[in-house]
Design a protein around this motif. Structure first.
Motif, PDB file in Angstrom:
ATOM      1  N   GLU A 162       0.831  -1.205   0.000  1.00 30.85           N
ATOM      2  CA  GLU A 162       0.000   0.000   0.000  1.00 30.85           C
ATOM      3  C   GLU A 162       0.866   1.255   0.000  1.00 30.85           C
ATOM      4  OE1 GLU A 162      -2.449  -0.534   3.411  1.00 30.85           O
ATOM      5  OE2 GLU A 162      -3.796  -1.916   2.394  1.00 30.85           O
ATOM      6  N   GLY A 163       1.927   1.245   0.795  1.00 32.18           N
ATOM      7  CA  GLY A 163       2.826   2.398   0.849  1.00 32.18           C
ATOM      8  C   GLY A 163       3.541   2.628  -0.475  1.00 32.18           C
ATOM      9  N   LEU A 164       3.982   1.540  -1.101  1.00 35.30           N
ATOM     10  CA  LEU A 164       4.653   1.679  -2.399  1.00 35.30           C
ATOM     11  C   LEU A 164       3.695   2.177  -3.474  1.00 35.30           C
ATOM     12  CD1 LEU A 164       6.889  -1.512  -2.325  1.00 35.30           C
ATOM     13  CD2 LEU A 164       7.687   0.869  -2.407  1.00 35.30           C
ATOM     14  N   TYR A 165       2.462   1.702  -3.435  1.00 38.62           N
ATOM     15  CA  TYR A 165       1.475   2.168  -4.409  1.00 38.62           C
ATOM     16  C   TYR A 165       1.214   3.666  -4.236  1.00 38.62           C
ATOM     17  CZ  TYR A 165      -2.814   2.756  -7.005  1.00 38.62           C
ATOM     18  OH  TYR A 165      -3.768   3.207  -7.880  1.00 38.62           O
ATOM     19  N   SER A 171       2.676   9.349  -6.650  1.00 42.01           N
ATOM     20  CA  SER A 171       3.265  10.689  -6.555  1.00 42.01           C
ATOM     21  C   SER A 171       4.739  10.684  -6.960  1.00 42.01           C
ATOM     22  CB  SER A 171       3.111  11.222  -5.133  1.00 42.01           C
ATOM     23  OG  SER A 171       3.819  10.396  -4.241  1.00 42.01           O
ATOM     24  N   ALA A 172       5.111   9.764  -7.843  1.00 48.37           N
ATOM     25  CA  ALA A 172       6.510   9.661  -8.270  1.00 48.37           C
ATOM     26  C   ALA A 172       6.950  10.941  -8.973  1.00 48.37           C
ATOM     27  CB  ALA A 172       6.683   8.460  -9.196  1.00 48.37           C
ATOM     28  N   ARG A 173       8.188  11.354  -8.681  1.00 49.74           N
ATOM     29  CA  ARG A 173       8.720  12.613  -9.216  1.00 49.74           C
ATOM     30  C   ARG A 173       9.061  12.520 -10.703  1.00 49.74           C
ATOM     31  NH1 ARG A 173      11.584  11.709  -4.426  1.00 49.74           N
ATOM     32  NH2 ARG A 173      13.443  10.954  -5.468  1.00 49.74           N
ATOM     33  N   ASN A 174       9.723  11.431 -11.067  1.00 49.68           N
ATOM     34  CA  ASN A 174      10.166  11.304 -12.453  1.00 49.68           C
ATOM     35  C   ASN A 174      10.127   9.835 -12.860  1.00 49.68           C
ATOM     36  OD1 ASN A 174      12.526  10.080 -11.383  1.00 49.68           O
ATOM     37  ND2 ASN A 174      13.490  12.082 -11.137  1.00 49.68           N
ATOM     38  N   ILE A 183      10.297   2.352  -7.909  1.00 49.23           N
ATOM     39  CA  ILE A 183       9.153   2.007  -7.064  1.00 49.23           C
ATOM     40  C   ILE A 183       8.419   0.800  -7.643  1.00 49.23           C
ATOM     41  CG2 ILE A 183       6.923   2.797  -6.197  1.00 49.23           C
ATOM     42  CD1 ILE A 183       8.115   5.615  -6.048  1.00 49.23           C
ATOM     43  N   LEU A 184       8.275   0.740  -8.958  1.00 47.00           N
ATOM     44  CA  LEU A 184       7.628  -0.411  -9.591  1.00 47.00           C
ATOM     45  C   LEU A 184       8.399  -1.702  -9.327  1.00 47.00           C
ATOM     46  CD1 LEU A 184       6.408   0.983 -13.026  1.00 47.00           C
ATOM     47  CD2 LEU A 184       5.004   0.030 -11.197  1.00 47.00           C
ATOM     48  N   ALA A 185       9.730  -1.620  -9.373  1.00 45.83           N
ATOM     49  CA  ALA A 185      10.548  -2.805  -9.080  1.00 45.83           C
ATOM     50  C   ALA A 185      10.352  -3.241  -7.626  1.00 45.83           C
ATOM     51  CB  ALA A 185      12.014  -2.507  -9.360  1.00 45.83           C
ATOM     52  N   ASP A 186      10.335  -2.289  -6.701  1.00 45.09           N
ATOM     53  CA  ASP A 186      10.108  -2.614  -5.291  1.00 45.09           C
ATOM     54  C   ASP A 186       8.705  -3.186  -5.083  1.00 45.09           C
ATOM     55  OD1 ASP A 186      12.630  -1.702  -4.690  1.00 45.09           O
ATOM     56  OD2 ASP A 186      11.951   0.245  -3.908  1.00 45.09           O
ATOM     57  N   LEU A 187       7.737  -2.633  -5.788  1.00 48.94           N
ATOM     58  CA  LEU A 187       6.366  -3.108  -5.687  1.00 48.94           C
ATOM     59  C   LEU A 187       6.256  -4.546  -6.201  1.00 48.94           C
ATOM     60  CD1 LEU A 187       3.498  -2.283  -4.917  1.00 48.94           C
ATOM     61  CD2 LEU A 187       3.209  -1.366  -7.207  1.00 48.94           C
ATOM     62  N   ALA A 188       6.918  -4.854  -7.298  1.00 44.31           N
ATOM     63  CA  ALA A 188       6.901  -6.219  -7.832  1.00 44.31           C
ATOM     64  C   ALA A 188       7.541  -7.193  -6.854  1.00 44.31           C
ATOM     65  CB  ALA A 188       7.617  -6.258  -9.182  1.00 44.31           C
ATOM     66  N   GLN A 189       8.644  -6.795  -6.246  1.00 43.95           N
ATOM     67  CA  GLN A 189       9.326  -7.660  -5.284  1.00 43.95           C
ATOM     68  C   GLN A 189       8.449  -7.894  -4.054  1.00 43.95           C
ATOM     69  OE1 GLN A 189      13.043  -6.123  -3.873  1.00 43.95           O
ATOM     70  NE2 GLN A 189      13.699  -8.083  -3.057  1.00 43.95           N
TER      71      GLN A 189
END
Length: 87
Positions: A5-8, A13-16, A23-29
């Protein structure tokens, strides 16, 4: 689950683009870790033990009592939909 939930939230609000990819890589992991935790260990049968006839009857009686109580309090149709996975 809280990590996902935190990663989503951070992803929204990703900067670039580079930050978004990280963040997507961390979310997948995190999703893979959650999937691994949710699966039963290999080599074991399901964790549900067989129930005796009396245990099944008690379970059905408890469900029936819950349903009667839900209808008596006016929450019956929502309770019924929830138990069938519709709400």
């Amino acid at each position: 689950m809280a990590e996902i939930e935190g990663l989503y939230t951070a992803l929204r609000s990703a900067r670039n683009e580079r930050h978004r990819e990280r963040i997507l890589a961390d979310l997948a992991q995190a999703g893979r870790r959650l999937t691994a935790l949710a699966q039963p260990p290999q080599g074991t049968r399901g964790s549900v033990r067989p129930r005796s006839r009396w245990e099944r009857r008690r379970l059905l009686a408890a469900r029936g009592a819950d349903l009667v109580a839900a209808f008596a309090t006016g929450d019956g149709w929502r309770h019924l939909a929830r138990s069938k996975g519709r709400a």
